[in-house]
Design a protein around this motif. Structure first.
Motif, PDB file in Angstrom:
ATOM      1  N   UNK A 256       0.851  -1.184   0.000  1.00  0.00           N
ATOM      2  CA  UNK A 256       0.000   0.000   0.000  1.00  0.00           C
ATOM      3  C   UNK A 256       0.891   1.240   0.000  1.00  0.00           C
ATOM      4  N   UNK A 257       1.522   1.483  -1.140  1.00  0.00           N
ATOM      5  CA  UNK A 257       2.336   2.682  -1.300  1.00  0.00           C
ATOM      6  C   UNK A 257       1.950   3.388  -2.582  1.00  0.00           C
ATOM      7  N   UNK A 258       2.202   4.683  -2.602  1.00  0.00           N
ATOM      8  CA  UNK A 258       1.942   5.518  -3.768  1.00  0.00           C
ATOM      9  C   UNK A 258       3.243   6.016  -4.379  1.00  0.00           C
ATOM     10  N   UNK A 259       4.281   6.107  -3.560  1.00  0.00           N
ATOM     11  CA  UNK A 259       5.663   6.279  -3.991  1.00  0.00           C
ATOM     12  C   UNK A 259       6.396   4.984  -3.634  1.00  0.00           C
ATOM     13  N   UNK A 260       7.311   4.546  -4.494  1.00  0.00           N
ATOM     14  CA  UNK A 260       8.130   3.399  -4.111  1.00  0.00           C
ATOM     15  C   UNK A 260       8.976   3.781  -2.901  1.00  0.00           C
ATOM     16  N   UNK A 261       9.280   2.798  -2.075  1.00  0.00           N
ATOM     17  CA  UNK A 261      10.070   3.056  -0.879  1.00  0.00           C
ATOM     18  C   UNK A 261      11.475   3.518  -1.264  1.00  0.00           C
ATOM     19  N   UNK A 262      11.935   4.585  -0.621  1.00  0.00           N
ATOM     20  CA  UNK A 262      13.224   5.178  -0.963  1.00  0.00           C
ATOM     21  C   UNK A 262      14.375   4.215  -0.736  1.00  0.00           C
ATOM     22  N   UNK A 263      14.295   3.431   0.314  1.00  0.00           N
ATOM     23  CA  UNK A 263      15.391   2.525   0.644  1.00  0.00           C
ATOM     24  C   UNK A 263      15.492   1.360  -0.330  1.00  0.00           C
TER      25      UNK A 263
ATOM     26  N   UNK B 191      14.276   1.360  -4.036  1.00  0.00           N
ATOM     27  CA  UNK B 191      14.615   1.647  -5.434  1.00  0.00           C
ATOM     28  C   UNK B 191      14.465   3.116  -5.796  1.00  0.00           C
ATOM     29  N   UNK B 192      14.078   3.961  -4.878  1.00  0.00           N
ATOM     30  CA  UNK B 192      13.860   5.358  -5.188  1.00  0.00           C
ATOM     31  C   UNK B 192      12.392   5.667  -5.330  1.00  0.00           C
ATOM     32  N   UNK B 193      11.977   6.797  -4.792  1.00  0.00           N
ATOM     33  CA  UNK B 193      10.560   7.148  -4.739  1.00  0.00           C
ATOM     34  C   UNK B 193       9.932   7.332  -6.111  1.00  0.00           C
ATOM     35  N   UNK B 194      10.725   7.625  -7.124  1.00  0.00           N
ATOM     36  CA  UNK B 194      10.158   7.885  -8.446  1.00  0.00           C
ATOM     37  C   UNK B 194      10.037   6.622  -9.296  1.00  0.00           C
ATOM     38  N   UNK B 195      10.331   5.462  -8.725  1.00  0.00           N
ATOM     39  CA  UNK B 195      10.109   4.213  -9.445  1.00  0.00           C
ATOM     40  C   UNK B 195       8.599   3.963  -9.574  1.00  0.00           C
ATOM     41  N   UNK B 196       8.161   3.189 -10.563  1.00  0.00           N
ATOM     42  CA  UNK B 196       6.724   2.947 -10.761  1.00  0.00           C
ATOM     43  C   UNK B 196       6.053   2.330  -9.535  1.00  0.00           C
ATOM     44  N   UNK B 197       4.855   2.794  -9.241  1.00  0.00           N
ATOM     45  CA  UNK B 197       4.055   2.245  -8.145  1.00  0.00           C
ATOM     46  C   UNK B 197       2.586   2.398  -8.503  1.00  0.00           C
ATOM     47  N   UNK B 198       1.788   1.383  -8.225  1.00  0.00           N
ATOM     48  CA  UNK B 198       0.355   1.399  -8.503  1.00  0.00           C
ATOM     49  C   UNK B 198      -0.443   1.418  -7.209  1.00  0.00           C
TER      50      UNK B 198
ATOM     51  N   UNK C 227       5.577  10.096   1.138  1.00  0.00           N
ATOM     52  CA  UNK C 227       4.419  10.001   0.257  1.00  0.00           C
ATOM     53  C   UNK C 227       3.192  10.645   0.889  1.00  0.00           C
ATOM     54  N   UNK C 228       3.084  10.581   2.206  1.00  0.00           N
ATOM     55  CA  UNK C 228       1.938  11.223   2.855  1.00  0.00           C
ATOM     56  C   UNK C 228       1.995  12.737   2.679  1.00  0.00           C
ATOM     57  N   UNK C 229       3.136  13.306   2.974  1.00  0.00           N
ATOM     58  CA  UNK C 229       3.270  14.756   2.815  1.00  0.00           C
ATOM     59  C   UNK C 229       3.178  15.154   1.341  1.00  0.00           C
ATOM     60  N   UNK C 230       3.782  14.344   0.489  1.00  0.00           N
ATOM     61  CA  UNK C 230       3.767  14.657  -0.929  1.00  0.00           C
ATOM     62  C   UNK C 230       2.372  14.683  -1.516  1.00  0.00           C
ATOM     63  N   UNK C 231       1.501  13.795  -1.054  1.00  0.00           N
ATOM     64  CA  UNK C 231       0.163  13.679  -1.619  1.00  0.00           C
ATOM     65  C   UNK C 231      -0.921  14.273  -0.727  1.00  0.00           C
ATOM     66  N   UNK C 232      -0.516  14.963   0.329  1.00  0.00           N
ATOM     67  CA  UNK C 232      -1.484  15.678   1.154  1.00  0.00           C
ATOM     68  C   UNK C 232      -2.214  14.824   2.159  1.00  0.00           C
TER      69      UNK C 232
END
Length: 289
Positions: free
Chosen positions: A42-49, A51-58, A118-123
């Protein structure tokens, strides 16, 4: 011993147009190969640790709805739903929808959300940890009420519902099972003892698992809960194909502690991973536990 496939990355293959067919094929191969459950993060950004937050996530539940249409048998769930991402009544309705459309195969996996970027990023509101656990308990209570005959109000500290109507009801009887995930000893495992049908924690070592289960047993005794009624599941932290014999030895040790399901994560192209695990690992798990 049951085997679960935890689909945690959408980076391989790299083309976005191949995400859907790869996901579908992986799930179908896994189901045919003996996997009992299929979960997503249950993520909207990939975990930074990872592969990096900008990796694909659904988005998790949309993904599981797609997988439901491509499979017939596997249990489907999120490992684990972040409590801050959805209002509890809507979460219960979402899981119910997945259950109805999958023919009664949904499982609610839930825990205290943690990924603040991701929480702060997406409000999404970021609240203190203590409040997250209060909201987690209320969310589980609301789901249980919505999956019962009680359609009345719910009054909590953080959530107030004037009706807990849920129609149609889930197909799973008596309701979708609830898995509370996390390693926290004071709060998470207490909530497992109080409410959950199953628990999930990281398989870092057999000694660590033994300790966590001892803590859970103590909470069950304090809560008057039958410890054996809770299914124990574990997310393996080693890749099964690196050394199948060592992996199976570890699984056997976890089974001796009462673990009933282990989840594994692809470390290569997910279709190839599912095929190889189905061929090299799954048949040998039947004799464990």
């Amino acid at each position: 011993m049951k085997l679960g496939l935890h689909y945690w990355t959408y980076t391989t293959p790299p083309e976005p147009e191949l995400i859907a067919p790869t996901l579908a094929r992986t799930a179908q191969v896994a189901e045919a190969g003996g996997f009992a459950s299929f979960t997503v993060m249950d993520h909207f950004f990939q975990m930074e640790a990872v592969a990096g937050a900008d990796e694909p996530m659904l988005e998790a539940y949309t993904t599981l709805g797609y997988v439901a249409g491509k499979t017939e048998r596997m249990t489907l769930g999120v490992l684990v739903t972040g409590v801050m991402y959805r209002y509890p009544g809507l979460l219960a309705k979402t899981v119910t929808t997945l259950d109805v459309l999958s023919g009664g195969r949904a499982r609610l996996g839930i825990g205290a959300s943690w990924y603040e970027r991701e929480q702060r990023g997406l409000g999404v509101p970021v609240v203190p940890m203590g409040e997250r656990f209060e909201r987690l308990e209320e969310t589980v209570q609301i789901c249980l009420q919505m999956w019962s005959e009680d359609n009345g109000p719910y009054q909590g500290r953080h959530y107030q519902l004037t009706e807990t109507l849920c129609s149609p009801a889930p197909l799973r009887r008596p309701r979708p099972p609830i898995m509370i995930g996390g390693n926290g000893e004071k709060k998470t495992l207490l909530l497992v003892a109080r409410y959950a049908d199953s628990c999930n924690f990281f398989g870092t070592s057999v000694d660590e698992a033994r300790h966590k289960l001892d803590v859970l047993r103590a909470h069950c005794e304090a809560e008057g809960r039958d410890y054996d009624s809770i299914e124990k599941t574990l997310s393996m932290q080693v890749h099964p194909l690196d050394d199948p014999d060592a992996f199976l030895t570890a699984v056997q040790e976890y089974a001796a502690l009462g673990v009933a399901e282990v989840q594994v994560t692809p470390d290569r192209h997910p279709v190839e991973f599912a095929e190889q695990v189905a061929e090299r690992i799954a048949p040998r798990l039947a004799d464990i536990g």
